[in-house]
Design a protein around this motif. Sequence first.
Motif, mmCIF file in Angstrom:
data_model
loop_
_atom_site.group_PDB
_atom_site.id
_atom_site.type_symbol
_atom_site.label_atom_id
_atom_site.label_comp_id
_atom_site.label_asym_id
_atom_site.label_seq_id
_atom_site.Cartn_x
_atom_site.Cartn_y
_atom_site.Cartn_z
ATOM 1 N N MET A 1 0.759 -1.111 0.097
ATOM 2 C CA MET A 1 0.082 -0.151 0.083
ATOM 3 C C MET A 1 0.890 1.396 0.015
ATOM 4 O O MET A 1 1.717 1.302 0.649
ATOM 5 N N SER A 2 0.737 2.165 -0.789
ATOM 6 C CA SER A 2 1.453 3.155 -1.254
ATOM 7 C C SER A 2 1.153 4.275 0.175
ATOM 8 O O SER A 2 0.035 4.357 0.733
ATOM 9 N N PRO A 3 1.944 5.048 0.601
ATOM 10 C CA PRO A 3 1.861 6.101 1.716
ATOM 11 C C PRO A 3 1.195 7.489 1.168
ATOM 12 O O PRO A 3 0.975 7.544 0.066
ATOM 13 N N VAL A 298 4.744 8.710 -6.491
ATOM 14 C CA VAL A 298 4.024 7.715 -5.855
ATOM 15 C C VAL A 298 2.829 7.091 -6.458
ATOM 16 O O VAL A 298 2.497 6.087 -6.952
ATOM 17 N N GLU A 299 2.211 8.185 -6.723
ATOM 18 C CA GLU A 299 0.694 7.894 -7.724
ATOM 19 C C GLU A 299 0.926 7.163 -8.976
ATOM 20 O O GLU A 299 0.367 6.558 -9.367
ATOM 21 N N MET A 301 3.855 5.667 -9.891
ATOM 22 C CA MET A 301 4.920 4.548 -10.057
ATOM 23 C C MET A 301 4.320 3.586 -8.909
ATOM 24 O O MET A 301 4.825 2.412 -8.992
ATOM 25 N N ASP A 302 3.158 3.883 -8.334
ATOM 26 C CA ASP A 302 2.534 2.853 -7.373
ATOM 27 C C ASP A 302 3.751 2.489 -6.347
ATOM 28 O O ASP A 302 4.026 1.378 -5.912
ATOM 29 N N LEU A 303 4.322 3.591 -5.911
ATOM 30 C CA LEU A 303 5.567 3.010 -4.837
ATOM 31 C C LEU A 303 4.984 2.656 -3.519
ATOM 32 O O LEU A 303 4.191 2.954 -2.932
ATOM 33 N N SER A 304 5.807 1.765 -2.835
ATOM 34 C CA SER A 304 5.641 1.126 -1.587
ATOM 35 C C SER A 304 5.961 1.973 -0.527
ATOM 36 O O SER A 304 6.795 3.065 -0.726
ATOM 37 N N ARG A 305 5.347 1.777 0.702
ATOM 38 C CA ARG A 305 5.995 2.662 1.801
ATOM 39 C C ARG A 305 7.268 2.554 2.157
ATOM 40 O O ARG A 305 8.013 3.625 2.261
#
Length: 339
Positions: A1-3, A298-299, A301-305
């Motif tokens: 889940m992305s922060p 983040v949005e 590339m859907d980066l992780s926390r």
Amino acid sequence: MSPDREFITGLPKAELHLHLEGTLEPELKLELARRNGVDIGQTSIDQIRDSYHFVDLTSFLAVYYPAMQVLVTEQDFHDLAIAYLRRAAADGIVHTEMFFDPQAHTDRGIPFATVIDGLWSAVQEAPALGVDASLIMCFLRDLSAESAMATLEASLPYKDRIIGVGLDSDERDNPPEKFTEVFARARQAGYRLTMHCDIDQPDSIDHIETVIHRIGVSRIDHGTNLVEDPALVEEVRDRGIGLTCCPMSNSFVTVGHTPTMKGEEIVQLLRAGVKVSLASDDPAYFGGYLVDNFVGLVERMDLSREEVIQLARNSLEISWLDAGRRTRLLDRLEDYVAR
């Protein structure tokens, strides 16, 4: 889940690729123009904002440099820097190393002392905002090496106020080796070294190799074309050379004004173990400060926390802080993450 934005804002982090002249918001530009009686050809905030349009690096610079004419007095330079530092504090930035371009001012008759004294007065106020701040002096690569050397010599009486030197402006026909002697002299004087290797420039990989092997920088600004050479990626990773990447500005200065942010390249380098950090470059022109750049990447590339935390960790690790202060800020980051 992305922060989310709240988590990213609270994350203790450093910003290492920020041009103070690029933080000149339309409101401050108009205020300074009126204060100094400078005719900028615009009389409203909306007119100034409408002028902040460009399709590549060259057209950006054509807007960027004329805007600086409103910076005249020591107070102007102070006001420019302190406005950014207040925004930095709101973005959770605990350390920043800020670029400034003295030649853009001395070439129009502003004394070097006026520039550095104004900026330094803001740096001294930064701790009260909760921000540790330093200055990096950049040379304009589309001016001569002789001009850069003269600027370097002019800086030496203020060496205790400047942590390092960099190289920016138009990279076309201005390769890093043009400034080999200048950077060797800067190293001799005790300055840290970084250089811009802008995205998608002619001979990008050659320039990256030059700044690593011939100039000997400890950081590269932008530099995402590194992905084109896997062996060079491994070398940069193994040597701990940092990259300061600017997603939002990448969207603007890419030829054709594409919205890619070079996100895939940034994330590829991050996942390869390269010490990639994020920064906002010229936020008044590109529409976003540091948290905006984090959120945008983040949005897209859907980066992780954990990847977002690693970006923040990298920014502190590749900073030019002394070891003690770096350790304290890294501990602060880990405490935040644990909470």
